[in-house]
Design a protein around this motif. Structure first.
Motif, short mmCIF file in Angstrom:
data_model
loop_
_atom_site.label_atom_id
_atom_site.label_comp_id
_atom_site.label_asym_id
_atom_site.label_seq_id
_atom_site.Cartn_x
_atom_site.Cartn_y
_atom_site.Cartn_z
N HIS A 162 28.47 22.53 2.52
CA HIS A 162 27.99 22.41 3.90
C HIS A 162 26.86 23.39 4.12
CE1 HIS A 162 28.12 21.62 8.17
NE2 HIS A 162 28.14 22.93 8.39
N VAL A 163 25.93 23.00 4.99
CA VAL A 163 24.84 23.86 5.42
C VAL A 163 24.84 23.89 6.94
CG1 VAL A 163 22.40 24.41 5.15
CG2 VAL A 163 23.52 22.95 3.47
N ALA A 164 24.68 25.07 7.51
CA ALA A 164 24.62 25.16 8.97
C ALA A 164 23.37 24.47 9.50
CB ALA A 164 24.63 26.63 9.40
N ALA A 165 23.51 23.83 10.64
CA ALA A 165 22.37 23.15 11.26
C ALA A 165 21.37 24.16 11.78
CB ALA A 165 22.85 22.25 12.40
N ALA A 166 20.12 23.74 11.89
CA ALA A 166 19.07 24.60 12.42
C ALA A 166 19.44 25.06 13.82
CB ALA A 166 17.74 23.86 12.44
N GLY A 167 19.24 26.33 14.10
CA GLY A 167 19.55 26.87 15.42
C GLY A 167 20.92 27.49 15.52
N GLU A 168 21.81 27.25 14.57
CA GLU A 168 23.15 27.82 14.63
C GLU A 168 23.18 29.28 14.21
OE1 GLU A 168 25.90 25.44 12.42
OE2 GLU A 168 25.82 23.76 13.82
N ARG A 169 22.16 29.71 13.46
CA ARG A 169 22.06 31.09 12.98
C ARG A 169 23.25 31.49 12.10
NH1 ARG A 169 17.56 32.86 12.45
NH2 ARG A 169 18.34 35.01 12.50
N SER A 170 23.77 30.53 11.35
CA SER A 170 24.89 30.84 10.46
C SER A 170 24.67 30.27 9.07
CB SER A 170 26.20 30.31 11.05
OG SER A 170 26.12 28.91 11.29
N GLY A 171 23.41 29.97 8.75
CA GLY A 171 23.12 29.48 7.42
C GLY A 171 21.91 28.57 7.41
N ARG A 172 21.40 28.31 6.21
CA ARG A 172 20.27 27.40 6.03
C ARG A 172 20.16 27.10 4.54
NH1 ARG A 172 20.17 32.82 5.05
NH2 ARG A 172 18.11 33.80 5.06
N VAL A 173 19.20 26.29 4.17
CA VAL A 173 18.90 26.04 2.76
C VAL A 173 17.92 27.12 2.30
CG1 VAL A 173 17.93 24.43 1.08
CG2 VAL A 173 19.22 23.55 3.04
N VAL A 174 18.35 27.92 1.35
CA VAL A 174 17.51 29.00 0.84
C VAL A 174 16.92 28.57 -0.50
CG1 VAL A 174 17.40 31.42 0.14
CG2 VAL A 174 18.96 30.72 1.97
N LEU A 175 15.62 28.40 -0.53
CA LEU A 175 14.91 28.05 -1.76
C LEU A 175 14.49 29.36 -2.42
CD1 LEU A 175 13.67 25.95 -3.65
CD2 LEU A 175 11.67 25.87 -2.14
N TRP A 176 15.14 29.68 -3.51
CA TRP A 176 15.00 30.99 -4.17
C TRP A 176 13.88 30.92 -5.20
CZ3 TRP A 176 18.52 32.93 -8.60
CH2 TRP A 176 18.33 34.30 -8.81
N LEU A 177 12.80 31.64 -4.94
CA LEU A 177 11.61 31.61 -5.78
C LEU A 177 11.39 32.99 -6.37
CD1 LEU A 177 9.32 29.75 -3.22
CD2 LEU A 177 10.57 28.71 -5.13
N THR A 178 11.13 33.04 -7.68
CA THR A 178 10.89 34.32 -8.35
C THR A 178 9.74 34.16 -9.33
OG1 THR A 178 12.49 33.82 -10.09
CG2 THR A 178 13.31 35.04 -8.18
N GLY A 179 9.13 35.28 -9.69
CA GLY A 179 8.12 35.28 -10.74
C GLY A 179 6.83 34.60 -10.33
N GLN A 180 6.02 34.30 -11.33
CA GLN A 180 4.71 33.73 -11.10
C GLN A 180 4.61 32.28 -11.59
OE1 GLN A 180 3.20 37.67 -12.88
NE2 GLN A 180 1.40 36.78 -11.96
N THR A 181 5.72 31.73 -12.03
CA THR A 181 5.72 30.35 -12.49
C THR A 181 5.88 29.40 -11.31
OG1 THR A 181 8.12 30.43 -12.85
CG2 THR A 181 6.69 30.97 -14.72
N ALA A 182 5.37 28.19 -11.47
CA ALA A 182 5.48 27.20 -10.41
C ALA A 182 6.93 26.78 -10.22
CB ALA A 182 4.61 25.99 -10.76
N ALA A 183 7.29 26.55 -8.98
CA ALA A 183 8.64 26.06 -8.70
C ALA A 183 8.76 24.61 -9.14
CB ALA A 183 8.94 26.17 -7.21
N SER A 184 9.97 24.21 -9.46
CA SER A 184 10.23 22.82 -9.84
C SER A 184 9.98 21.91 -8.64
CB SER A 184 11.68 22.68 -10.31
OG SER A 184 12.08 21.33 -10.33
N ARG A 185 9.19 20.87 -8.85
CA ARG A 185 8.96 19.89 -7.78
C ARG A 185 10.29 19.28 -7.33
NH1 ARG A 185 8.80 14.48 -7.99
NH2 ARG A 185 8.77 14.48 -10.28
N ILE A 186 11.18 19.04 -8.27
CA ILE A 186 12.47 18.43 -7.95
C ILE A 186 13.32 19.39 -7.13
CG2 ILE A 186 14.54 17.37 -8.91
CD1 ILE A 186 11.98 15.78 -9.28
N ALA A 187 13.21 20.69 -7.40
CA ALA A 187 13.96 21.67 -6.61
C ALA A 187 13.49 21.67 -5.16
CB ALA A 187 13.82 23.07 -7.22
#
Length: 292
Positions: A4-29
């Motif tokens: 489950h993910v909290a809905a926008a505005g609930e302030r109790s969660g969201r989808v966190v897209l975790w990006l690190t380094g200098q490589t391009a993120a996966s398009r599928i991600a």
């Protein structure tokens, strides 16, 4: 735990897209992050983490990097690393923002400098616990410890989404892998929310190591759907006989059905802590949502 993910505005969660380094993120991600946000009416935060250990490392006089041309070893000044990280973060955030605009998903962006897993844990803790983490970089066969550390240290999450080096689609059926009967209902709910976003139906893979157990689980699943407790048609039930430590039959299911996204439990047969990830990464062409 239910995916489950909290809905926008609930302030109790969201989808966190975790990006690190200098490589391009996966398009599928990135596509997976948008699909999840659409399914749960959530927002996306693209979190770019500048690894603080890299900045510590370049302070040593012996630190060198290989030049872009592949030639001699060269020093990497602190200011140069900082500039390259800043440019990489801006490019990735721009890519996510464009995807969010196309999908009508609200997106926020943030850059932090810290140890990557600690930064992710803090981000989820401050706005949780109903977060889902999407790992921006494709999973490598050697990443089993990194994935185990994510589930151990980043506690304010319900699931993590990974992609593999062969990732090529996020459209198609939703394959839901169920190994324990008490997870059937929650897994179906999550799969049925995702299916309209992926443009496909739900395919249920029931897994066990005994044929009689599988027959009973399939009967209960059909009854659950027929009584209307789970809305939405399940177009395919598949019983998969697999040993407790054998991911190959489930990897074959993913290859056969060509899903837009798959759901499974982290720690189950498909992906257990400490096991070799090569059978999975060699078969995974779609995002895989791993529920706690």
């Amino acid at each position: 735990m239910i995916a489950h993910v909290a809905a926008a505005g609930e302030r109790s969660g969201r989808v966190v897209l975790w990006l690190t380094g200098q490589t391009a993120a996966s398009r599928i991600a990135i596509e997976a992050a948008m699909l999840l946000a659409q399914a749960f009416q959530a927002e996306v935060e693209s979190l770019y983490v500048e690894d603080a250990q890299l900045f510590d490392l370049v302070e040593f006089p012996f630190a060198r990097v290989i030049g872009a041309s592949g030639g001699s070893w060269e020093p990497l000044p602190h200011a140069t690393l900082e500039r390259e990280m800043r440019f990489a973060a801006a490019a990735l955030h721009r890519q996510v923002a464009e995807a969010g605009l196309a999908a009508a998903v609200p997106c926020n962006a943030r850059v932090v400098r810290d140890e990557p897993l600690r930064a992710l844990a803090r981000a989820c803790q401050e706005n949780g616990p109903w977060n889902v983490v999407v790992v921006g970089e494709p999973l490598a066969p050697s990443d089993q410890q990194r994935l185990a550390d994510l589930f151990e240290r980043v506690t304010d999450t319900t699931a993590a989404v990974i992609t593999g080096p062969l990732g090529c689609r996020s459209r198609g059926p939703v394959v839901a892998v169920v190994e324990e009967f008490d997870r059937l209902g929650p897994t179906l709910k999550a799969a049925q929310r995702l299916a309209p976003m992926c443009g496909g139906e739900v395919k249920l893979a029931l897994v066990g190591d005994r044929r009689d157990e599988l027959t009973w689980m399939e009967g209960e699943a059909r009854l659950l759907c027929a009584t209307g407790e789970e809305e939405g048609e399940i177009t395919a039930f598949e019983s998969v006989l697999a040993a407790n430590d054998d991911p190959a039959p489930l990897a074959a299911v993913l290859q056969r059905h060509r899903p837009g996204i798959a759901l499974a439990r982290y720690g189950g047969r498909l992906i257990a802590p400490g096991t070799n990830l090569r059978p999975l990464t060699s078969a995974l062409e779609c995002p895989l949502m791993l529920v706690r």
